[in-house]
Design an enzyme around this catalytic site. Sequence first.
Site, PDB file in Angstrom:
ATOM      1  N   ASP A  27      -7.784  27.397  14.915  1.00 41.80           N
ATOM      2  CA  ASP A  27      -7.888  25.945  14.712  1.00 41.80           C
ATOM      3  C   ASP A  27      -7.266  25.552  13.373  1.00 41.80           C
ATOM      4  OD1 ASP A  27      -8.470  23.363  15.382  1.00 41.80           O
ATOM      5  OD2 ASP A  27     -10.585  23.448  14.841  1.00 41.80           O
ATOM      6  N   VAL A  74     -21.570  19.735   7.679  1.00 41.42           N
ATOM      7  CA  VAL A  74     -21.528  20.363   6.366  1.00 41.42           C
ATOM      8  C   VAL A  74     -22.264  19.469   5.382  1.00 41.42           C
ATOM      9  CG1 VAL A  74     -20.050  21.284   4.561  1.00 41.42           C
ATOM     10  CG2 VAL A  74     -19.279  21.355   6.931  1.00 41.42           C
ATOM     11  N   LYS A  93     -22.984  24.840   5.720  1.00 47.08           N
ATOM     12  CA  LYS A  93     -22.585  24.476   7.087  1.00 47.08           C
ATOM     13  C   LYS A  93     -23.659  24.936   8.064  1.00 47.08           C
ATOM     14  CE  LYS A  93     -18.309  25.081   8.372  1.00 47.08           C
ATOM     15  NZ  LYS A  93     -17.806  23.775   8.857  1.00 47.08           N
ATOM     16  N   LEU A 134     -21.372  16.020   4.081  1.00 39.12           N
ATOM     17  CA  LEU A 134     -19.987  15.933   3.609  1.00 39.12           C
ATOM     18  C   LEU A 134     -19.010  15.683   4.748  1.00 39.12           C
ATOM     19  CD1 LEU A 134     -19.974  18.919   1.091  1.00 39.12           C
ATOM     20  CD2 LEU A 134     -20.190  16.486   0.571  1.00 39.12           C
ATOM     21  N   GLY A 135     -19.361  16.119   5.945  1.00 37.96           N
ATOM     22  CA  GLY A 135     -18.475  15.937   7.085  1.00 37.96           C
ATOM     23  C   GLY A 135     -18.960  16.748   8.257  1.00 37.96           C
ATOM     24  N   GLY A 167     -19.985  22.446  13.330  1.00 41.47           N
ATOM     25  CA  GLY A 167     -21.221  21.797  12.922  1.00 41.47           C
ATOM     26  C   GLY A 167     -21.038  20.964  11.673  1.00 41.47           C
TER      27      GLY A 167
END
Length: 790
Positions: free
Chosen positions: A630, A520, A535, A512-513, A518
Amino acid sequence: MASKYALFLLLLVLYRSASCDREHPNSIGLGCSLFPTKHPTSWLSPSGHFAFGFYQNGNGFSVGIWMMSEAENTTTWTANRDDQLVSSTAILELTPDGKLLLRTDSRNSKLIASVSESASYAAMNDSGNFILYNKDHRIIWDSFSFPTDTLMGGQSLSRGAALFSSVSTTNRSTGRFRLEMQYDGNLVLYPIHTLNTSLDAYWASNTWGNGHLYLHLNSTGALVLINNTDSRVSNTLYDGSSVFNKSITYRVVLDSNGFLRLYSHSFDHTYEYKTSLEWSEPDDKCTVKSFCGFNSYCTFDDYQPVCRCLPGTNFVDMDEKSRGCERNFTEEWCGDSGRSVSSRNIVPMENMAWDDPPYSLAEMREDDCSKSCLEDCYCDVALLDSDGYCKKQKLPLNYARRDPQASSTAFFKVGFEGVKGKQTGGTTPEKRPTVIIRTKDATVLLLVVTLGLVMWSFIALAISGFFAFKLRFLEYRKLLDRGDIGLSEELALRSFSYKELKRATNGFKEELGKGSFGAVYKGSLSRGKRIVAVKRLEKVINEGEREFHAEMRVIGRTHHKNLVRLLGYCAEGSKRLLVYEFMSNGSLADLLFRSQRRPDWNERVRIALEIAKGILYLHDECDAPIIHCDIKPQNILMDDFWTAKISDFGLAKLLMPDQTRTFTGIRGTRGYMAPEWQKNNPISLKTDVYSYGIMLLEIVCCRRSMEVNVQRPEEIVLSSWVYRHFEARELEKLVWGEEIEKQSLEKLIKVGLWCIQDEPALRPSMKCVVMMLEGITDIAVPPCPTASSL
């Protein structure tokens, strides 16, 4: 003939225009008109600091006077403030026959100023006073003579006159409080619609006995009571400045919450302003009577006054708590004896006080006072004061308060919540049927039947419970055999095996990304019935499984509607995986920067508030505060209903020291990092506030914080570009082409600029951010962020 008619119309227009020309310096001539939405909307004072005309008031328009620097919050006078708001088609005209007239349509009109003679011209002065003059240049009407909730420098409040507060800063109708300059010389604050008695007063100048005093605010900010007979100062409420400064304007206002406050407004040559609170009364905010309504009392929460209901009552309106509270159980019917006919309880409260007169007063001990009220159905509450007197009263209580200095105890009669109301004196309570046992055999029979029913009930429950347990156990065994136990919101955090997650993600096939921690992957559990996001953590601290389990339990205990929920995890050897709920609508970054449909303004405001509440939960409402480290649009995910949820919280401490996004030793993303990262200063909760501020400006403008492909170099850095337009009062250029309420836009820009201050101490807490976004707290003008933060 046609040419002559056209020439006549042209001459008529020229005459009308000439009649509006100013015959005197800074004057408004006869025939001039104002309009709510088209030019001109107002007449300015010579300096441009004050304006008279139409301003936005809720969903309509009102006629009034305001400071040009901040029209929404500094309205100083409103005409016919309790009349119905007018629409955008209204016209305000100084008519050729010398009347100041408000025309709401072709048939309806109303006078703004009632005068006995015709005006020759008008003027808006730099003192904030709008004046009508006759042909002899004599004043026949001025706004200073008819104050609403404000006195300006040079304005007076005469004997017998009063200031009335507004409902709110956005509703200028008459509110709940008044300041009265009494005929006895005393200046007193009262709730509105009360008598001039000490019982209702909550602040006074204590200057009674001199019936010739009036209140005056002079141009240096001194608030004084002046003797009308000799014009000498009799009493000084506030000294003000000893030197007159024409760039400083003073204002006394009776705020919507009942406080009398004196402000100074400093203007420079660029029309920028600085507002300062110079004086305020009363000091204790909870002493304002009617700050809370009937049957409620004022107390403090985080140094802010809040309203609480007395025991046995609930708020009439949860959204407007100043309306007071009402009984949450059915009131008793007293009957002829006046004694209680139904069961009630007594709830004691320490340090309570009120000024309402009792209907019964007697010297008693504490137990006797409580019992006496419980047995007396006319009594709703009894107060045992420090002198040992028991004062019994009925509701409603007008001015209840929590007083730490009061050594008194209140006893409130409460009951079961039910239908609110009162039984009439002509009816009696419905009596329950009485069962009469006449013989011994009947008594024995009743006992046997009752015991039999109870035993059979227990046996039936035991059998049902046994079979329910067996069915659940068998179902659980089957799920274990299949290896795909489903998850629900009610189950606790679950530990998965690596094999289960590999099978759930089809060998980590659909990525997914990739984020800070890390990649996913999309997965499914419960035979495809539950979609999840898995993840795989990379380069995490090499800690033992026990420590990792402990960290996961901490994250798993965080539950908030604006946080992505952690469903489970895996810790086998060096493998660390997390299982999250699946967010179907991608990230906020996709919505703002890559979507063809720009979200509308209300949607962006909602998203900004949801993110703020999520961060507030991490900072203040968890067992231990969590610093995200973040905050950025890529870490804000959108669920099926487009609700914003924060991801990757609580994971920053799992990163190895060299696992960073941009700089060694720094965690975060360039453009969102607070200056303390680069200065190697300790981070705090204010680090997340800075990142949120940058993201808030991105949400407002629908663009990234750093854009290289822009038309002008000054637009590259978003925060710098935003502040320039804020400073120039050109906020509409930030959202070009959108219909956005200016007040709402300015609020979000101010919050964002406060959040990105270079000094962490200047940034607000997330609790303050949420309160500012919800309109609970006023927002001061933010200073310029330093070059390092821009």
